[in-house]
Design an enzyme around this catalytic site. Sequence first.
Site, PDB file in Angstrom:
ATOM      1  N   GLU A 129      14.778   6.060  -3.156  1.00 40.62           N
ATOM      2  CA  GLU A 129      15.327   5.678  -1.852  1.00 40.62           C
ATOM      3  C   GLU A 129      16.081   6.872  -1.263  1.00 40.62           C
ATOM      4  OE1 GLU A 129      17.708   2.166  -2.315  1.00 40.62           O
ATOM      5  OE2 GLU A 129      16.017   1.011  -3.120  1.00 40.62           O
ATOM      6  N   GLU A 170       8.917  12.326 -10.611  1.00 39.27           N
ATOM      7  CA  GLU A 170       8.806  11.737 -11.963  1.00 39.27           C
ATOM      8  C   GLU A 170       9.871  12.292 -12.895  1.00 39.27           C
ATOM      9  OE1 GLU A 170       6.446   9.579 -13.083  1.00 39.27           O
ATOM     10  OE2 GLU A 170       5.130   9.528 -11.341  1.00 39.27           O
TER      11      GLU A 170
END
Lengths: 392, 245
Positions: free
Chosen positions: A140, A371
């Site tokens: 986010e 990641e």
Amino acid sequence: MSKDRFQGHDYYQIDDLLTDEQKLIRDTVRAWVKQEVTPIIEDYAQRAEFPKHLLKGLAEIGAFGPYIPVEYGGQGLDQITYGLIMQEIERGDSGIRSTASVQSSLVMYPIYKYGSEEQRRKYLPKLATGELMGCFGLTEPDSGSDPGSMITNIKDKGDHYLLNGAKMWISNAPFADIAVVWAKNDEGKIRGIIVERGMEGFTTPETHDKWSLRASATGELVFDNVRVPKENLLPNVEGLKGPLGCLNSARYGIAWGVIGAAMDCYDSALRYSKERVQFGKPLAGFQLQQKKLAEMITEITKAQLLCWRLGVLRNEDRATPGQISMAKRNNVNMAIEIAREARQIHGGMGITGEYPIMRHMMNLESVITYEGTHDIHLLITGMDITGENAFK
Amino acid sequence: MKILVCISQVPDTTTKISFVDNDTRFNEDKVQYIVNPYDEWYALVRALELKETLGGNVTIITVGTSAVDAVIRKALAIGADDAVRIDMDPSDAFSVAKSIADYATGKGYDIILAGKETIDYNGSEVPGMIAALLNLPFIALGSKLDIEGNSAVVEVELDGGIEVIKTTLPAVISAAKGMAEARIPNMRGIMAARTKNIEVIPGTASALVGVKKFTLPNAKSAVKLIDPDNMDQLVELLHSEAKVI
Ligand SMILES: Cc1cc2nc3c(=O)[nH]c(=O)nc-3n(C[C@H](O)[C@H](O)[C@H](O)COP(=O)(O)OP(=O)(O)OC[C@H]3O[C@@H](n4cnc5c(N)ncnc54)[C@H](O)[C@@H]3O)c2cc1C
């Protein structure tokens, strides 16, 4: 881009550790990438467009959910084969590999692992053929390395959930048909929920002006009072271990994938250094260039062995998150260093689209960040070996 | 349409060639093998195309030890229905052709296809020998193959032109570039190949000829660059050094 003359590199005869079928699949994907990806990828990257026409071919070569069981539309293949497929696709381009990683590890994997039987049957076969494409919403605007701080939330409204919030940096978002979204419920627990394109209040604006992964579509997921049916909640996981389980699978694929990018850079640099003559002899004859090339193949060989062993552990369901972090961090860094050195060996030619180097180098700036960043993976290893949490 | 396609394995084109046992044997250490491109890209793919339009069955046959199973699986993954492996060392063209011909006898193949040559020894002998041993018509170097009723119509490229040849079936045909376009297997094909049958049978002939010695070609000598303004020097060198004029 000039003709793709790539050859694989296997200095330690690691091929002897692979089965005939693993090699057949690897070589098949390699041939497919040569035929379909390398002739067009530079152009798409320059124009910052995702080559959507590749999706069908990606599905046909088994890039979507190769390790998902056959009964759900996957191929039921082992983890080393999955890694080899990622390696070959990323040899073509990290952006295309990202699409395959997201579809396999971040969309199909959570539905398979945490979904209900109905969800598995409804989505997995169509995701495997590429008829449905998915994306994964965790990050986010104010919650990146610290996903626990997310504010996207679902409220229980009796017969449905009301979803609000926003995700950013989401690969495949602009064209995805479904999104696996992580959001906090009324008790503040992180849950996974499947959001479908077309649900009212759900939009996916595209992120423009990237200098990295230009041939991959990245966007936001915006949820403005989206009514999501209750049956879309992934029933079998709660808390951060849901998204982290997916990331383990994707990070493992990335550790293999970047070997492809590194091999492409090394392969091109090796060939260029033998063909380019300066001061009366090929560049390859100068000690400074040999040092670079020798170190590249050494690092590639170490990365290959790391991945092979990690694949064996994953096949036995014994790989720990710490081991996966180590491989992701080491291998992405190895690839980015090789890309930078290879760029220099190509001299001025290295900055052009005639060679794949600069594209790989820029792509890897995303791969070293997403990641779990390079730093975050070090902290995971650090915490694993010392027992001390240095995140906070 | 019942088609038999002869395939063989050859070293990958990037292989560094060397010899062992007093230069009598090719050094197989670290060599990667592939399906001979003429067999795979043209003969096998055209056979599959014919099967797709006319129906029937495509069997691949190869002579070799179990070391060739990997290339057999690839051919099965591309789409052949089943495979036969004649379990012996393919040491000369005659023993290979005779063993294949003996297998094919009485099996009712409409077409036996092979590549025009293998890219390692480039002998171009096997398909012609099979035809002779089976007493069948043979067309070499086909770059286009169509079936009209009970005949095969084959185009063969000549220097600057094309020859169109027709023969009744059954026949043996060797495939050159152009007969089909290479296919990349897909995952469905690779998975299907897992369960396709490879019949293993013994060879029925032994070699008539053997290699006495291999030698590598001389290393390419360095290139001499001559200034375009200096034509006299070029002529002089072609005369005195290269001795071609
Ligand atoms: C092209 C692209 C595609 C992406 N695709 C997806 C996707 O599909 N789905 C998805 O959910 N996300 C996706 N991401 C997001 C990605 O996972 C995040 O960018 C990443 O997790 C880092 O978060 P951040 O960008 O907010 O950086 P931050 O977390 O703000 O980090 C900034 C810097 O601070 C460092 N840092 C942070 N915390 C610590 C600490 N505790 N100690 C020391 N250093 C620290 C980091 O290492 C980094 O160097 C994508 C990103 C990119 C660039």
